[in-house]
Design a protein around this motif. Sequence first.
Motif, PDB file in Angstrom:
ATOM      1  N   ASN A 286      48.989  17.566  41.538  1.00  0.00           N
ATOM      2  CA  ASN A 286      49.131  18.000  40.140  1.00  0.00           C
ATOM      3  C   ASN A 286      47.856  17.721  39.350  1.00  0.00           C
ATOM      4  O   ASN A 286      47.417  18.564  38.549  1.00  0.00           O
ATOM      5  N   ASP A 287      47.261  16.539  39.583  1.00  0.00           N
ATOM      6  CA  ASP A 287      46.007  16.231  38.887  1.00  0.00           C
ATOM      7  C   ASP A 287      44.910  17.204  39.292  1.00  0.00           C
ATOM      8  O   ASP A 287      44.132  17.690  38.447  1.00  0.00           O
ATOM      9  N   THR A 288      44.830  17.490  40.593  1.00  0.00           N
ATOM     10  CA  THR A 288      43.809  18.422  41.086  1.00  0.00           C
ATOM     11  C   THR A 288      44.035  19.815  40.527  1.00  0.00           C
ATOM     12  O   THR A 288      43.088  20.485  40.102  1.00  0.00           O
TER      13      THR A 288
ATOM     14  N   GLU B  55      42.606  24.162  36.993  1.00  0.00           N
ATOM     15  CA  GLU B  55      42.995  25.099  35.935  1.00  0.00           C
ATOM     16  C   GLU B  55      42.030  25.018  34.755  1.00  0.00           C
ATOM     17  O   GLU B  55      41.603  26.042  34.213  1.00  0.00           O
ATOM     18  N   ARG B  56      41.690  23.796  34.373  1.00  0.00           N
ATOM     19  CA  ARG B  56      40.770  23.652  33.250  1.00  0.00           C
ATOM     20  C   ARG B  56      39.392  24.199  33.581  1.00  0.00           C
ATOM     21  O   ARG B  56      38.776  24.921  32.775  1.00  0.00           O
TER      22      ARG B  56
ATOM     23  N   ARG C  61      51.436  13.737  42.939  1.00  0.00           N
ATOM     24  CA  ARG C  61      50.688  13.455  41.712  1.00  0.00           C
ATOM     25  C   ARG C  61      49.221  13.846  41.846  1.00  0.00           C
ATOM     26  O   ARG C  61      48.622  14.399  40.919  1.00  0.00           O
TER      27      ARG C  61
ATOM     28  N   THR D 219      48.950  27.487  37.137  1.00  0.00           N
ATOM     29  CA  THR D 219      49.953  26.663  36.439  1.00  0.00           C
ATOM     30  C   THR D 219      50.898  25.968  37.420  1.00  0.00           C
ATOM     31  O   THR D 219      51.825  25.279  36.995  1.00  0.00           O
TER      32      THR D 219
ATOM     33  N   ARG E 291      52.689  23.428  39.652  1.00  0.00           N
ATOM     34  CA  ARG E 291      52.786  21.973  39.692  1.00  0.00           C
ATOM     35  C   ARG E 291      53.957  21.577  40.595  1.00  0.00           C
ATOM     36  O   ARG E 291      54.888  22.365  40.822  1.00  0.00           O
TER      37      ARG E 291
ATOM     38  N   GLY F  88      45.554  20.594  37.791  1.00  0.00           N
ATOM     39  CA  GLY F  88      45.199  20.585  36.373  1.00  0.00           C
ATOM     40  C   GLY F  88      43.705  20.674  36.157  1.00  0.00           C
ATOM     41  O   GLY F  88      43.227  21.406  35.278  1.00  0.00           O
ATOM     42  N   THR F  89      42.949  19.916  36.960  1.00  0.00           N
ATOM     43  CA  THR F  89      41.496  19.964  36.849  1.00  0.00           C
ATOM     44  C   THR F  89      40.962  21.351  37.187  1.00  0.00           C
ATOM     45  O   THR F  89      40.082  21.884  36.494  1.00  0.00           O
TER      46      THR F  89
END
Length: 488
Positions: A238-240, A245-246, A235, A219, A221, A242-243
């Motif tokens: 954060n995108d990486t 994490e998913r 940014r 989580t 960021r 998030g990817t």
Amino acid sequence: MTLWRWAGGHASGLRVRLLLAFALLGVTTTAVVASGSYFQARTVILQQAQDAAVASLTDQLTKVYPIRQLPPTQNELDDLAHRLSDREGYAVVIYHDMRAQGAQVPEPLTPELRQAVESGLIAWQRVSRDGEPVLLIGTQLKLDRPDGAVLPSGLEVYAVRSLASEQQSIDRLATLAWLTGGLSLVLAVLLALLAARGVLRPVRELGRAARRLGEGDLTTRLVVRGADELADVARTFNDTAGTVERQVGELRRMEADARRFVADVSHELRTPLAAMTAVTDVLDEEADRLPGDAGKAARLVSQETQSLTQLVNDLIEVSRFDSGTARLALDDVDVAAAVTATLRIRGWTDRVRAELPPGVVARLDPRRLDVIVANLVGNAFRHGTEPVSVRLHAEPDWITIEVRDQGPGLDPEVLPHVFDRFYKADTARTRSEGSGLGLAIAWENARLHRHAGQAGSLVASNAPTGGAVFTLRLPRVAADTANTGGVR
């Protein structure tokens, strides 16, 4: 973890590089500007002093010009030198190449200066005398004839002017240049610190975020500030994140589903397998009395049922490791007696060379010790060559059990994978006596025993004289802790 080391470990190096870059830029700029200003001012000061001295000498010469009588007397030379001298310096008058009359000949008078004066030019030269800068100015007086012609008189006039005041001004300029350079360096360092703080703060935040991400906090960021390149990096991070994490969430879900499926299937199979085992026990008793193929089929069914039962039990054990629910049932164990019992129950006593010193007591899980030793010795029988040896060695805090065979040993390509689940050295064999889980379970059971934060270990290697060697190392007093799911 590597990213954190890069971002955090080298932040100080980046700060040093920024400081050096700003300092070098400030010093270089100051040196160029100050040096240029210094040399330009020095040239202007000396040029003005030189022009003023030449103008003063020329003005004074007009007062004694022209010379109407040659050769001059000593009194006339003295008077001429006196009239041409002032508080800024003194004059020397030379007639032809004779010694000066009325004043000391200055030194050095270079041949170039004398030659220039003899040619009729007004010449000057800056020299140092006794460590003091002086300006030498030379010219030749003309002689007026009654018919109006102007002829060389043979009189050379040299004026000596001190440049001490000008040198002081130049020295002050040099001091000012040094002070300016020092102040510029301080200013450059301050600017570098401010710039480094602004640049390195996002880098440190990125390093900390990368460490948390590497430790499993998906989580994590970064706060995006501004719209510069560092903001783009934040940014992108954060995108990486998030990817990741998913994707990791999806993989964990799939893995949990797979583990749950294996556990559920294994538990569901236990009931019918228990019934099948009871039937196969009856078949084993009747197999010898059954005719021909019926007897062989009965023995085959019994053997495969036992293998399937062992596989299901292994899968259930693995599911406990994966779910983190595997625990130790600790007891004070006579290690030599426990290993001997493992060999005796399986009928291996006569086939194993055992070196088990008595009196070695350890607080272990006896069932898991039995599983480890049985798997190691059984693996040696299946894949090695007899005789198989088991040796026990005791230390104050740890015990070591070594299982060795006399076979060809393990291939170097196999060694890193011997404890992997379902791994088989010969991939061409789709069927074998084992499921490929025995050594993996033994490894998990070894690591389940912990002491002072250090886990037990199971290591595979090859003996120098040949044969595979499995070394089990367990604590004398294991801690009763739950398994953390260290899966291979």
